[in-house]
Design a protein around this motif. Structure first.
Motif, PDB file in Angstrom:
ATOM      1  N   LYS A   1      -4.846  10.952  84.140  1.00 53.34           N
ATOM      2  CA  LYS A   1      -6.024  11.081  84.221  1.00 53.34           C
ATOM      3  C   LYS A   1      -6.621  11.051  85.757  1.00 53.34           C
ATOM      4  O   LYS A   1      -7.250  11.631  86.092  1.00 53.34           O
ATOM      5  CB  LYS A   1      -6.793  10.047  83.720  1.00 53.34           C
ATOM      6  N   TYR A   2      -5.671  10.289  86.529  1.00 52.38           N
ATOM      7  CA  TYR A   2      -5.923  10.014  87.891  1.00 52.38           C
ATOM      8  C   TYR A   2      -4.503  10.661  88.787  1.00 52.38           C
ATOM      9  O   TYR A   2      -3.378  10.640  88.201  1.00 52.38           O
ATOM     10  CB  TYR A   2      -6.041   8.733  88.408  1.00 52.38           C
ATOM     11  N   PRO A   3      -5.132  11.266  89.987  1.00 54.42           N
ATOM     12  CA  PRO A   3      -3.830  11.576  90.822  1.00 54.42           C
ATOM     13  C   PRO A   3      -2.727  10.594  91.118  1.00 54.42           C
ATOM     14  O   PRO A   3      -3.315   9.599  91.446  1.00 54.42           O
ATOM     15  CB  PRO A   3      -4.586  12.506  92.092  1.00 54.42           C
ATOM     16  N   SER A   4      -1.537  10.942  91.254  1.00 53.09           N
ATOM     17  CA  SER A   4      -0.583   9.952  91.597  1.00 53.09           C
ATOM     18  C   SER A   4      -0.928   9.445  93.012  1.00 53.09           C
ATOM     19  O   SER A   4      -0.591   8.161  93.073  1.00 53.09           O
ATOM     20  CB  SER A   4       0.717  10.389  91.674  1.00 53.09           C
ATOM     21  N   GLN A   5      -1.334  10.093  93.768  1.00 53.12           N
ATOM     22  CA  GLN A   5      -1.396   9.421  95.234  1.00 53.12           C
ATOM     23  C   GLN A   5      -2.691   8.571  95.289  1.00 53.12           C
ATOM     24  O   GLN A   5      -2.757   7.378  95.862  1.00 53.12           O
ATOM     25  CB  GLN A   5      -1.968  10.485  96.139  1.00 53.12           C
TER      26      GLN A   5
END
Length: 97
Positions: A1-5
């Motif tokens: 759901k969220y970008p890895s960065q």
């Protein structure tokens, strides 16, 4: 759901904040049981021949034949205090290049 960065950034910030709080609040009294447990573990007599061999092999191969390395580390732990831990935490984890 969220970008890895974003996850990396948020987890890094959480760990930094946590270490800052610990670096500010740790006391010699807090360290006493931890130091005692570490020293006891380092200086414990091996229960088996395999454990004894492992200690000697580690000293021979990883520590260039310094067979008293466990005793040396135990002495350094005994000599440490909250201030040395705070300094280590600051230099190793909190000061970013």
């Amino acid at each position: 759901k969220y970008p890895s960065q974003e996850l990396f950034t948020k987890s890094d910030q959480f760990l930094t904040d946590f270490l800052k709080k610990k670096a500010e609040s740790v006391t010699d009294e807090d360290l006493r049981p931890v130091k005692s447990a570490l020293v006891n573990e380092l200086l414990a007599t091996p229960n088996t021949l395999g454990e004894r061999y492992s200690q000697f092999a580690s000293a021979a191969l990883r520590y260039d034949g310094r067979f008293k390395i466990r005793e040396e580390i135990a002495e350094k732990i005994k000599a440490s205090n909250a201030e040395t831990l705070k300094k280590f935490m600051k230099e190793s984890f909190l000061e970013k290049p």
